[in-house]
Enzyme design. Structure first.
Site, PDB file in Angstrom:
ATOM      1  N   CYS A  64     -11.247  -2.874  19.898  1.00 51.56           N
ATOM      2  CA  CYS A  64     -10.019  -3.245  20.616  1.00 51.56           C
ATOM      3  C   CYS A  64     -10.278  -3.401  22.120  1.00 51.56           C
ATOM      4  O   CYS A  64     -10.970  -2.580  22.715  1.00 51.56           O
ATOM      5  CB  CYS A  64      -8.951  -2.186  20.360  1.00 51.56           C
ATOM      6  N   CYS A 107      -6.893   2.447  26.118  1.00 55.80           N
ATOM      7  CA  CYS A 107      -6.159   3.678  25.813  1.00 55.80           C
ATOM      8  C   CYS A 107      -7.151   4.858  25.743  1.00 55.80           C
ATOM      9  O   CYS A 107      -8.035   4.858  24.866  1.00 55.80           O
ATOM     10  CB  CYS A 107      -5.411   3.532  24.491  1.00 55.80           C
ATOM     11  N   CYS A 123      -8.101   6.678  22.465  1.00 59.34           N
ATOM     12  CA  CYS A 123      -8.317   5.934  21.224  1.00 59.34           C
ATOM     13  C   CYS A 123      -9.774   5.663  20.863  1.00 59.34           C
ATOM     14  O   CYS A 123     -10.526   5.030  21.617  1.00 59.34           O
ATOM     15  CB  CYS A 123      -7.564   4.613  21.272  1.00 59.34           C
ATOM     16  N   CYS A 174       1.908   2.098   5.949  1.00 59.50           N
ATOM     17  CA  CYS A 174       1.815   1.554   7.300  1.00 59.50           C
ATOM     18  C   CYS A 174       0.421   0.995   7.569  1.00 59.50           C
ATOM     19  O   CYS A 174      -0.576   1.691   7.433  1.00 59.50           O
ATOM     20  CB  CYS A 174       2.149   2.650   8.308  1.00 59.50           C
ATOM     21  N   CYS A 199       5.385  -0.920   6.745  1.00 65.04           N
ATOM     22  CA  CYS A 199       5.387  -0.770   8.196  1.00 65.04           C
ATOM     23  C   CYS A 199       4.083  -1.345   8.736  1.00 65.04           C
ATOM     24  O   CYS A 199       3.066  -1.340   8.042  1.00 65.04           O
ATOM     25  CB  CYS A 199       5.486   0.721   8.517  1.00 65.04           C
ATOM     26  N   CYS A 248       9.956   2.333  14.928  1.00 65.34           N
ATOM     27  CA  CYS A 248       9.218   3.596  14.864  1.00 65.34           C
ATOM     28  C   CYS A 248       8.500   3.738  16.197  1.00 65.34           C
ATOM     29  O   CYS A 248       7.617   2.937  16.515  1.00 65.34           O
ATOM     30  CB  CYS A 248       8.223   3.548  13.709  1.00 65.34           C
ATOM     31  N   ARG A 297       8.449  12.499  12.717  1.00 62.54           N
ATOM     32  CA  ARG A 297       7.213  12.600  11.935  1.00 62.54           C
ATOM     33  C   ARG A 297       6.185  13.523  12.585  1.00 62.54           C
ATOM     34  O   ARG A 297       5.794  13.318  13.735  1.00 62.54           O
ATOM     35  CB  ARG A 297       6.611  11.201  11.725  1.00 62.54           C
TER      36      ARG A 297
HETATM   37  N1  SAM Z   1      -3.240  -1.180  18.488  1.00 61.68           N
HETATM   38  C1  SAM Z   1      -1.886  -0.884  18.218  1.00 61.68           C
HETATM   39  C2  SAM Z   1      -1.185  -0.157  19.327  1.00 61.68           C
HETATM   40  O1  SAM Z   1      -1.840   0.452  20.160  1.00 61.68           O
HETATM   41  O2  SAM Z   1       0.041  -0.187  19.360  1.00 61.68           O
HETATM   42  C3  SAM Z   1      -1.677  -0.117  16.924  1.00 61.68           C
HETATM   43  C4  SAM Z   1      -2.625   0.982  16.506  1.00 61.68           C
HETATM   44  S1  SAM Z   1      -2.714   2.399  17.598  1.00 61.68           S
HETATM   45  C5  SAM Z   1      -4.131   3.224  16.991  1.00 61.68           C
HETATM   46  C6  SAM Z   1      -1.298   3.353  17.108  1.00 61.68           C
HETATM   47  C7  SAM Z   1      -1.044   4.669  17.797  1.00 61.68           C
HETATM   48  O3  SAM Z   1      -1.963   5.649  17.346  1.00 61.68           O
HETATM   49  C8  SAM Z   1      -1.168   4.759  19.286  1.00 61.68           C
HETATM   50  O4  SAM Z   1      -0.045   4.255  19.963  1.00 61.68           O
HETATM   51  C9  SAM Z   1      -1.285   6.248  19.518  1.00 61.68           C
HETATM   52  O5  SAM Z   1      -0.016   6.820  19.704  1.00 61.68           O
HETATM   53  C10 SAM Z   1      -1.895   6.749  18.202  1.00 61.68           C
HETATM   54  N2  SAM Z   1      -3.241   7.301  18.421  1.00 61.68           N
HETATM   55  C11 SAM Z   1      -4.380   6.600  18.611  1.00 61.68           C
HETATM   56  N3  SAM Z   1      -5.432   7.418  18.790  1.00 61.68           N
HETATM   57  C12 SAM Z   1      -4.952   8.675  18.726  1.00 61.68           C
HETATM   58  C13 SAM Z   1      -5.559   9.965  18.850  1.00 61.68           C
HETATM   59  N4  SAM Z   1      -6.841  10.114  19.114  1.00 61.68           N
HETATM   60  N5  SAM Z   1      -4.773  11.050  18.718  1.00 61.68           N
HETATM   61  C14 SAM Z   1      -3.444  10.907  18.450  1.00 61.68           C
HETATM   62  N6  SAM Z   1      -2.832   9.714  18.333  1.00 61.68           N
HETATM   63  C15 SAM Z   1      -3.563   8.615  18.477  1.00 61.68           C
HETATM   64  C1  DTB Z   2       1.399   7.197  14.961  1.00 66.19           C
HETATM   65  O1  DTB Z   2       2.244   7.589  15.787  1.00 66.19           O
HETATM   66  N1  DTB Z   2       0.348   7.907  14.600  1.00 66.19           N
HETATM   67  C2  DTB Z   2      -0.483   7.147  13.679  1.00 66.19           C
HETATM   68  C3  DTB Z   2       0.367   5.884  13.431  1.00 66.19           C
HETATM   69  N2  DTB Z   2       1.441   6.043  14.339  1.00 66.19           N
HETATM   70  C4  DTB Z   2      -0.252   4.552  13.537  1.00 66.19           C
HETATM   71  C5  DTB Z   2      -1.853   6.919  14.175  1.00 66.19           C
HETATM   72  C6  DTB Z   2      -2.584   8.192  14.523  1.00 66.19           C
HETATM   73  C7  DTB Z   2      -3.982   7.815  14.832  1.00 66.19           C
HETATM   74  C8  DTB Z   2      -4.857   8.989  15.071  1.00 66.19           C
HETATM   75  C9  DTB Z   2      -6.238   8.588  15.430  1.00 66.19           C
HETATM   76  C10 DTB Z   2      -6.970   7.851  14.343  1.00 66.19           C
HETATM   77  O2  DTB Z   2      -6.955   8.261  13.172  1.00 66.19           O
HETATM   78  O3  DTB Z   2      -7.647   6.866  14.676  1.00 66.19           O
HETATM   79 FE1  SF4 Z   3      -6.305  -0.621  20.897  1.00 62.93          FE
HETATM   80 FE2  SF4 Z   3      -6.378   1.927  20.242  1.00 62.93          FE
HETATM   81 FE3  SF4 Z   3      -4.997   1.168  22.368  1.00 62.93          FE
HETATM   82 FE4  SF4 Z   3      -4.097   0.501  19.893  1.00 62.93          FE
HETATM   83  S1  SF4 Z   3      -4.270   2.557  20.743  1.00 62.93           S
HETATM   84  S2  SF4 Z   3      -4.226  -0.816  21.708  1.00 62.93           S
HETATM   85  S3  SF4 Z   3      -6.077   0.244  18.850  1.00 62.93           S
HETATM   86  S4  SF4 Z   3      -7.218   1.004  22.115  1.00 62.93           S
END
Ligand code: SAM
Ligand code: DTB
Ligand code: SF4
Length: 325
Positions: free
Chosen positions: A54, A58, A61, A98, A130, A190, A262
């Protein structure tokens, strides 16, 4: 009492969040009982349909291309494979499926057409479908709705003030715009966030304030505890206290009574008793299955045991929130 309000002040929310914790749990449980069937928990399954690579930054992430994590980049999954996962999830008792993609935004290309087919397929299985695909235009939201999309996940993650400390490649306004596009297409919203990223209590309250003062509350509010992943800037963040999770959940429950709250990422580091307190404080949804998107989650067997011990019942798909108390 406990009417739906969209005019919460930050001070009011802070006063709730900071109540003596046992008092807060009691009050949130009381609100929960008025609006929801207690003991009923929605079981959702996540699937990463497009993993890693990506372009966003973030800090939490593991899928951001710029950090060196163990996540392998994979192209968009095939529709059939996704539908097989959805069918397995349904078999295992999930009522919401989802699909997540590591995209900054949706582009109008063949990958989006494929996602549309996935949405149609999952929707025809009778599950709540979702997606979480990053930013969306109104037109794209409309196409997803027409394909049968039930809900769209797009988290605010934290307060407007702290946002730039965590993400610099987009801004808070972009997030709010997408939520508006989703709402405009009559898709269930959501949206929630993450705690444990180094934010202050005030940032948590700020995020809850934005969510609770949207023209309509999100139908679903995920509360994630940061899963610190090696290679990301937040890899060394200390574990979130369960009391902080409880305060977030209880406050969300009190100010957005009808929402599904959730208990999302972070369950793998919580024991049964801690999770039970979260359900008591108003959480009524979880992600099931041994993986979230890329990180571990308690598997079905452990959760089945938890449902048995706590005498929880899985919520049916497409159920409306209970009307006015
Ligand atoms: N790329 C899209 C976005 O950012 O909206 C969708 C996927 S993104 C992985 C969805 C959500 O996962 C993020 O907004 C964040 O709240 C959650 N998330 C990602 N990495 C995480 C982590 N290490 N711990 C907890 N939540 C995480
Ligand atoms: C949300 O609030 N938590 C989920 C879902 N929406 C997409 C994602 C959590 C991701 C945790 C890190 C991972 O597994 O990569
Ligand atoms: Fe990309 Fe992860 Fe950020 Fe979603 S949360 S926009 S997958 S870097």
């Amino acid at each position: 009492m406990n009417e739906i309000r969209n005019d919460w002040t930050r001070e009011e929310i802070a006063a709730i969040y900071n109540r003596p914790v046992l008092e807060l749990i009691y009050e949130a449980a009381t609100v929960h009982r008025r609006y929801h069937e207690t003991g009923e928990v929605q079981v959702c399954t996540l699937l990463s349909v497009k993993t890693g690579g990506c372009p966003e930054d973030c800090a939490y992430c593991p899928q951001a291309a710029r950090y060196h994590t163990n996540v392998k980049v994979e192209k968009l999954m095939e529709v059939d494979e996704v539908l097989q996962h959805a069918s397995d999830a349904k078999e295992a008792g999930s009522t919401r499926f989802c699909m997540g993609a590591a995209w900054r935004e949706v582009r109008d290309n063949r990958d989006f057409d494929k996602v549309i087919s996935m949405v149609k397929g999952v929707s025809s299985m009778g599950m709540e479908v979702c997606c979480t695909l990053g930013m969306l235009t109104s037109e794209q939201a409309g196409k997803l709705k027409d394909a049968g999309l039930y809900a769209y996940n797009h988290n605010l993650d934290t307060s407007a003030e702290f946002y730039n400390e965590v993400i610099t490649t987009r801004n808070y306004g972009d997030r709010l715009d997408t939520l508006e596009h989703v709402r405009g297409a009559k898709i269930s919203v959501c949206s929630g966030g993450i705690i444990g990223m180094g934010e202050k209590t005030d940032d948590r309250i700020g995020m809850l304030h934005v969510l609770a003062t949207l023209p309509e509350h999100p139908e679903s509010v995920p509360v994630n505890a940061l899963v610190p992943v090696e290679g990301t800037p937040l890899e060394d963040q200390p574990k979130v206290s369960v009391w902080d999770m409880i305060r977030m959940i209880a406050t969300a429950r009190m100010i957005m009574p009808k929402a599904m709250v959730r208990l999302s990422a972070g369950r793998v580091r919580m024991n049964l008793e801690e999770q039970a307190l979260c359900f008591l404080a108003g959480a009524n949804s979880i992600f099931a299955g041994d993986k979230l998107l890329t990180t571990p989650n308690p598997g079905y067997v452990r959760d089945q045991e938890m449902f048995q011990i706590l005498q929880l019942t899985p919520r049916k798909a497409h159920k409306e929130a209970v009307g006015n108390p």
